[in-house]
Design a protein around this motif. Structure first.
Motif, PDB file in Angstrom:
ATOM      1  N   ASP A 115       0.827  -1.203   0.000  1.00  0.00           N
ATOM      2  CA  ASP A 115       0.000   0.000   0.000  1.00  0.00           C
ATOM      3  C   ASP A 115       0.860   1.252   0.000  1.00  0.00           C
ATOM      4  N   ALA A 116       1.920   1.229   0.768  1.00  0.00           N
ATOM      5  CA  ALA A 116       2.796   2.399   0.842  1.00  0.00           C
ATOM      6  C   ALA A 116       3.503   2.638  -0.487  1.00  0.00           C
ATOM      7  N   SER A 117       3.953   1.576  -1.144  1.00  0.00           N
ATOM      8  CA  SER A 117       4.636   1.752  -2.431  1.00  0.00           C
ATOM      9  C   SER A 117       3.644   2.200  -3.512  1.00  0.00           C
ATOM     10  N   GLN A 118       2.395   1.711  -3.448  1.00  0.00           N
ATOM     11  CA  GLN A 118       1.387   2.129  -4.421  1.00  0.00           C
ATOM     12  C   GLN A 118       1.040   3.605  -4.209  1.00  0.00           C
ATOM     13  N   ALA A 119       0.884   4.023  -2.968  1.00  0.00           N
ATOM     14  CA  ALA A 119       0.581   5.426  -2.683  1.00  0.00           C
ATOM     15  C   ALA A 119       1.733   6.312  -3.126  1.00  0.00           C
ATOM     16  N   LYS A 120       2.939   5.849  -2.953  1.00  0.00           N
ATOM     17  CA  LYS A 120       4.109   6.628  -3.370  1.00  0.00           C
ATOM     18  C   LYS A 120       4.133   6.757  -4.890  1.00  0.00           C
ATOM     19  N   ALA A 121       3.803   5.676  -5.597  1.00  0.00           N
ATOM     20  CA  ALA A 121       3.781   5.717  -7.060  1.00  0.00           C
ATOM     21  C   ALA A 121       2.694   6.672  -7.544  1.00  0.00           C
ATOM     22  N   GLU A 122       1.519   6.645  -6.902  1.00  0.00           N
ATOM     23  CA  GLU A 122       0.434   7.543  -7.298  1.00  0.00           C
ATOM     24  C   GLU A 122       0.806   8.997  -7.044  1.00  0.00           C
ATOM     25  N   SER A 123       1.419   9.269  -5.910  1.00  0.00           N
ATOM     26  CA  SER A 123       1.790  10.652  -5.616  1.00  0.00           C
ATOM     27  C   SER A 123       2.894  11.120  -6.562  1.00  0.00           C
ATOM     28  N   THR A 124       3.780  10.212  -6.946  1.00  0.00           N
ATOM     29  CA  THR A 124       4.833  10.566  -7.897  1.00  0.00           C
ATOM     30  C   THR A 124       4.227  10.863  -9.263  1.00  0.00           C
ATOM     31  N   THR A 125       3.256  10.060  -9.692  1.00  0.00           N
ATOM     32  CA  THR A 125       2.593  10.278 -10.980  1.00  0.00           C
ATOM     33  C   THR A 125       1.819  11.595 -10.962  1.00  0.00           C
ATOM     34  N   ALA A 126       1.115  11.868  -9.883  1.00  0.00           N
ATOM     35  CA  ALA A 126       0.361  13.121  -9.776  1.00  0.00           C
ATOM     36  C   ALA A 126       1.305  14.313  -9.793  1.00  0.00           C
ATOM     37  N   ALA A 127       2.431  14.201  -9.132  1.00  0.00           N
ATOM     38  CA  ALA A 127       3.399  15.296  -9.108  1.00  0.00           C
ATOM     39  C   ALA A 127       3.986  15.516 -10.496  1.00  0.00           C
ATOM     40  N   GLU A 128       4.246  14.440 -11.248  1.00  0.00           N
ATOM     41  CA  GLU A 128       4.777  14.567 -12.605  1.00  0.00           C
ATOM     42  C   GLU A 128       3.751  15.233 -13.517  1.00  0.00           C
ATOM     43  N   GLN A 129       2.467  14.861 -13.373  1.00  0.00           N
ATOM     44  CA  GLN A 129       1.422  15.466 -14.193  1.00  0.00           C
ATOM     45  C   GLN A 129       1.281  16.955 -13.884  1.00  0.00           C
ATOM     46  N   ALA A 130       1.340  17.306 -12.606  1.00  0.00           N
ATOM     47  CA  ALA A 130       1.227  18.711 -12.221  1.00  0.00           C
ATOM     48  C   ALA A 130       2.406  19.503 -12.770  1.00  0.00           C
ATOM     49  N   ALA A 131       3.595  18.921 -12.742  1.00  0.00           N
ATOM     50  CA  ALA A 131       4.774  19.605 -13.268  1.00  0.00           C
ATOM     51  C   ALA A 131       4.655  19.778 -14.777  1.00  0.00           C
ATOM     52  N   ALA A 132       4.109  18.782 -15.458  1.00  0.00           N
ATOM     53  CA  ALA A 132       3.934  18.882 -16.911  1.00  0.00           C
ATOM     54  C   ALA A 132       2.922  19.964 -17.257  1.00  0.00           C
ATOM     55  N   GLN A 133       1.831  20.074 -16.489  1.00  0.00           N
ATOM     56  CA  GLN A 133       0.827  21.110 -16.750  1.00  0.00           C
ATOM     57  C   GLN A 133       1.405  22.490 -16.518  1.00  0.00           C
ATOM     58  N   GLN A 134       2.209  22.636 -15.468  1.00  0.00           N
ATOM     59  CA  GLN A 134       2.836  23.943 -15.203  1.00  0.00           C
ATOM     60  C   GLN A 134       3.814  24.297 -16.311  1.00  0.00           C
ATOM     61  N   ALA A 135       4.524  23.326 -16.826  1.00  0.00           N
ATOM     62  CA  ALA A 135       5.476  23.583 -17.908  1.00  0.00           C
ATOM     63  C   ALA A 135       4.723  23.990 -19.173  1.00  0.00           C
ATOM     64  N   ASP A 136       3.578  23.350 -19.446  1.00  0.00           N
ATOM     65  CA  ASP A 136       2.785  23.713 -20.623  1.00  0.00           C
ATOM     66  C   ASP A 136       2.216  25.115 -20.485  1.00  0.00           C
ATOM     67  N   ALA A 137       1.773  25.468 -19.287  1.00  0.00           N
ATOM     68  CA  ALA A 137       1.190  26.795 -19.081  1.00  0.00           C
ATOM     69  C   ALA A 137       2.254  27.877 -19.183  1.00  0.00           C
ATOM     70  N   ALA A 138       3.464  27.588 -18.794  1.00  0.00           N
ATOM     71  CA  ALA A 138       4.527  28.579 -18.821  1.00  0.00           C
ATOM     72  C   ALA A 138       5.137  28.725 -20.213  1.00  0.00           C
ATOM     73  N   ALA A 139       4.960  27.751 -21.093  1.00  0.00           N
ATOM     74  CA  ALA A 139       5.563  27.808 -22.433  1.00  0.00           C
ATOM     75  C   ALA A 139       4.779  28.787 -23.307  1.00  0.00           C
ATOM     76  N   PRO A 140       5.487  29.590 -24.119  1.00  0.00           N
ATOM     77  CA  PRO A 140       4.782  30.523 -25.025  1.00  0.00           C
ATOM     78  C   PRO A 140       4.078  29.744 -26.139  1.00  0.00           C
ATOM     79  N   PRO A 141       2.948  30.251 -26.625  1.00  0.00           N
ATOM     80  CA  PRO A 141       2.248  29.543 -27.697  1.00  0.00           C
ATOM     81  C   PRO A 141       3.090  29.533 -28.968  1.00  0.00           C
ATOM     82  N   GLN A 142       2.949  28.466 -29.723  1.00  0.00           N
ATOM     83  CA  GLN A 142       3.701  28.360 -30.968  1.00  0.00           C
ATOM     84  C   GLN A 142       2.960  29.158 -32.052  1.00  0.00           C
ATOM     85  N   THR A 143       3.694  29.929 -32.814  1.00  0.00           N
ATOM     86  CA  THR A 143       3.097  30.699 -33.921  1.00  0.00           C
ATOM     87  C   THR A 143       3.729  30.264 -35.231  1.00  0.00           C
TER      88      THR A 143
END
Length: 180
Positions: free
Chosen positions: A129-157
């Motif tokens: 259970d602890a390793s599964q929770a750690k994997a889920e929190s790691t995946t959620a953190a990676e997704q949040a970091a990816a969304q922040q990176a997309d929001a910070a990137a300038p739009p392509q023209t």
């Protein structure tokens, strides 16, 4: 004397007995009642060891000494000192092994084994259970970091003004032409 397997050393024991006797220039008087002897010292040594919890004393040794303290015209005082020492030995307390316990009470042994297996399973489940929770929190953190990176990137023209359209923008809605 060798140490047997059924006894364990408790430690050293030591006894000292002293006494004063009167004598002449030849030595202490004959038939001295209050002078300690080596036999008395070793008997006292065994008594002290029994009080400490030992059942015997090994490597027993004794030392008998006498010294003149004061001399006079008719008598001399003699100090007699007897020491005894040895190693106190106690019986070894043997704890029953697991095999003996199983033979005595098989139901208790089964219950003990089941409890141990249950605890092992619970620990394994908690770890999973602890390793599964750690994997889920790691995946959620990676997704949040990816969304922040997309929001910070300038739009392509697109630099081409021709027919190429940006893939990020939807195609324009078709509108009726004013000629009709």
């Amino acid at each position: 004397m060798s140490i047997r397997g059924g006894a364990a050393p408790l430690g050293p024991v030591h006894v000292r007995l002293t006494g004063l006797v009167r004598g002449d220039e030849k030595g202490p008087g004959i038939g001295i009642v209050n002078a300690p002897t080596a036999a008395e010292a070793t008997a006292e040594l065994h008594r002290v060891a029994r009080v400490a919890g030992a059942d015997k004393v090994v490597s027993v040794a004794a030392d008998y000494r006498r010294a003149a303290l004061a001399g006079g015209t008719t008598s001399t005082q003699w100090r007699i000192e007897v020491q005894a020492w040895g190693t106190a030995m106690a019986p070894v307390k043997i704890e029953p092994s697991d095999d003996v316990e199983r033979k005595r009470d098989p139901e208790a042994a089964k219950a003990k084994d089941q409890d141990a297996a249950k605890k092992t399973d619970e620990a394994r489940d908690a770890q999973d259970d602890a390793s599964q929770a750690k994997a889920e929190s790691t995946t959620a953190a990676e997704q949040a970091a990816a969304q922040q990176a997309d929001a910070a990137a300038p739009p392509q023209t697109s630099t081409d003004t021709g027919s190429t359209m940006d893939s990020a923008t939807p195609p324009p809605a078709s509108s009726p032409s004013p000629d009709r």
